[in-house]
Design a protein around this motif. Sequence first.
Motif, PDB file in Angstrom:
ATOM      1  N   LEU A 101     -14.356   7.656  -0.760  1.00 33.26           N
ATOM      2  CA  LEU A 101     -15.732   7.693  -1.265  1.00 33.26           C
ATOM      3  C   LEU A 101     -16.153   6.346  -1.834  1.00 33.26           C
ATOM      4  N   ARG A 102     -15.231   5.635  -2.478  1.00 34.87           N
ATOM      5  CA  ARG A 102     -15.554   4.319  -3.026  1.00 34.87           C
ATOM      6  C   ARG A 102     -15.947   3.338  -1.918  1.00 34.87           C
ATOM      7  N   LEU A 237      -8.784  -0.502  -7.971  1.00 30.10           N
ATOM      8  CA  LEU A 237     -10.224  -0.454  -7.716  1.00 30.10           C
ATOM      9  C   LEU A 237     -11.029  -1.268  -8.729  1.00 30.10           C
ATOM     10  N   ASP A 238     -10.564  -1.320  -9.963  1.00 26.56           N
ATOM     11  CA  ASP A 238     -11.359  -1.948 -11.028  1.00 26.56           C
ATOM     12  C   ASP A 238     -10.981  -3.391 -11.340  1.00 26.56           C
ATOM     13  N   LYS A 239      -9.743  -3.789 -11.024  1.00 27.24           N
ATOM     14  CA  LYS A 239      -9.261  -5.093 -11.502  1.00 27.24           C
ATOM     15  C   LYS A 239      -8.809  -6.045 -10.398  1.00 27.24           C
ATOM     16  N   VAL A 242      -9.317  -6.708  -3.894  1.00 28.15           N
ATOM     17  CA  VAL A 242      -9.337  -5.649  -2.870  1.00 28.15           C
ATOM     18  C   VAL A 242     -10.239  -4.499  -3.308  1.00 28.15           C
ATOM     19  N   GLY A 243     -10.078  -4.083  -4.560  1.00 30.12           N
ATOM     20  CA  GLY A 243     -10.898  -2.991  -5.079  1.00 30.12           C
ATOM     21  C   GLY A 243     -12.367  -3.360  -5.130  1.00 30.12           C
ATOM     22  N   PHE A 244     -12.655  -4.589  -5.539  1.00 32.55           N
ATOM     23  CA  PHE A 244     -14.048  -5.044  -5.588  1.00 32.55           C
ATOM     24  C   PHE A 244     -14.679  -5.030  -4.200  1.00 32.55           C
ATOM     25  N   GLU A 245     -13.936  -5.506  -3.208  1.00 31.87           N
ATOM     26  CA  GLU A 245     -14.481  -5.560  -1.850  1.00 31.87           C
ATOM     27  C   GLU A 245     -14.681  -4.155  -1.279  1.00 31.87           C
ATOM     28  N   ILE A 246     -13.756  -3.259  -1.559  1.00 25.56           N
ATOM     29  CA  ILE A 246     -13.905  -1.874  -1.091  1.00 25.56           C
ATOM     30  C   ILE A 246     -15.150  -1.240  -1.697  1.00 25.56           C
ATOM     31  N   LYS A 247     -15.348  -1.431  -3.006  1.00 24.88           N
ATOM     32  CA  LYS A 247     -16.535  -0.862  -3.666  1.00 24.88           C
ATOM     33  C   LYS A 247     -17.815  -1.535  -3.179  1.00 24.88           C
ATOM     34  N   ALA A 248     -17.749  -2.836  -2.896  1.00 24.80           N
ATOM     35  CA  ALA A 248     -18.929  -3.539  -2.385  1.00 24.80           C
ATOM     36  C   ALA A 248     -19.330  -3.007  -1.017  1.00 24.80           C
ATOM     37  N   VAL A 249     -18.345  -2.750  -0.172  1.00 26.15           N
ATOM     38  CA  VAL A 249     -18.616  -2.184   1.159  1.00 26.15           C
ATOM     39  C   VAL A 249     -19.214  -0.784   1.015  1.00 26.15           C
ATOM     40  N   SER A 265     -12.568  -4.640   8.120  1.00 23.54           N
ATOM     41  CA  SER A 265     -11.201  -4.680   7.584  1.00 23.54           C
ATOM     42  C   SER A 265     -11.072  -3.841   6.323  1.00 23.54           C
ATOM     43  N   ASN A 266     -12.079  -3.901   5.465  1.00 22.20           N
ATOM     44  CA  ASN A 266     -12.023  -3.131   4.216  1.00 22.20           C
ATOM     45  C   ASN A 266     -12.211  -1.636   4.448  1.00 22.20           C
TER      46      ASN A 266
END
Length: 383
Positions: A101-102, A237-239, A242-249, A265-266
Amino acid sequence: MSKDNKKTSLRYRLLWPIRNEKWQPITIPVASILFSFIVAAIVILLLGKNPIQAFYNLFQGAGIFPKATYAGYKSMLTDFLSLLDAMTPLVFASLAVAVALRAGLFNIGVSGQMLFSGFIATIIVGYSGLDAFVAKPLVLLIGMIAGGLMGGLVGWLKYKFNIHEVVTTIMLNYIAQYVISFFIHNYYIDPVSRQSKYITEAARLTLVNFEFANLKMDIPLGFILAIAVAIFVKFLLDKTVVGFEIKAVGSNRDAAKYTGIKVGSNMILAMIISGGLAGLAGVTYYLGDFASIQPKVLTSLGFDSIAVALLGNSHPIGIIFSSFLISIIDQGSTYMSSQAGIRQEIASVIIGLILLFSACGAYVKHKVSRLKEKEVDRKDSES
């Protein structure tokens, strides 16, 4: 003050517990749970039963409150450990849904990924003669890899051919269900139980009937791992980048692509992680809580995890608490039915109501925001 302004002001005051946006990820799910139990209490009253007694029996059955009597070698502790045993795969499965979902993806193939991972781990390790110190970690590793491969396939098909992940996961659920059923019926069937042959105790992730202090308890070895993984997923996801890019996508693919983030890729990576978590759910379910696989059956736990993820606001720590609550309702339903004389399906009604109210969370946030704007405008006009 006009009549409409009075109504707006009254509504705004009544919603004070959920007005603070900072606390809404907690207050809205809690409000959903309370409303669900209130509606369930009304249903129980209509059936002519005492809802307070029914809910007390529900918590007794889950090991939260003590029962009047216990069978030999059983106690409140053994009931509670059984609750944690059932909760463990639910935490992993719900984390799988939350990670997808993220990234803006909807993984409803968790049940199929669980089944595939559980089956692969079963035939490779479950029927081997490996020592427990080797077998148990290997089961977890194989579960992650198998689930990750299946999840990654979904992400790759989404990226390469733009095949919607809902369609892909539904089809893969059916494929896993019937292909694995074929292999079980032809090669691994137990003639008595008509399920797959039972795995060795060395490969099982639950210590069954472990004797301690004159009690026989089921100890879920994967529970601590589930909590640790939830904390790790929060950190990821928060720090991390990789987490930032997943949430941005997940937030805006076009904007993410414009800033140089590799969207495809993400998406694939998010589904690999999601599938790996589903794989952990599969091995802790089929080689933990259970010790065999029922052919042609997809566990409902994979679908319940969607409700748990929504209730936990897709937050890893929230998922731990929402998994705990849903497991209590599920595990305590049998005892509630026997003691309060209420059909066991009432537990499913409560879970369904929780899901319904949780799904309204975005609408509630919108209404609160609108009321806040109107209240500010009213105060400005009066000053």
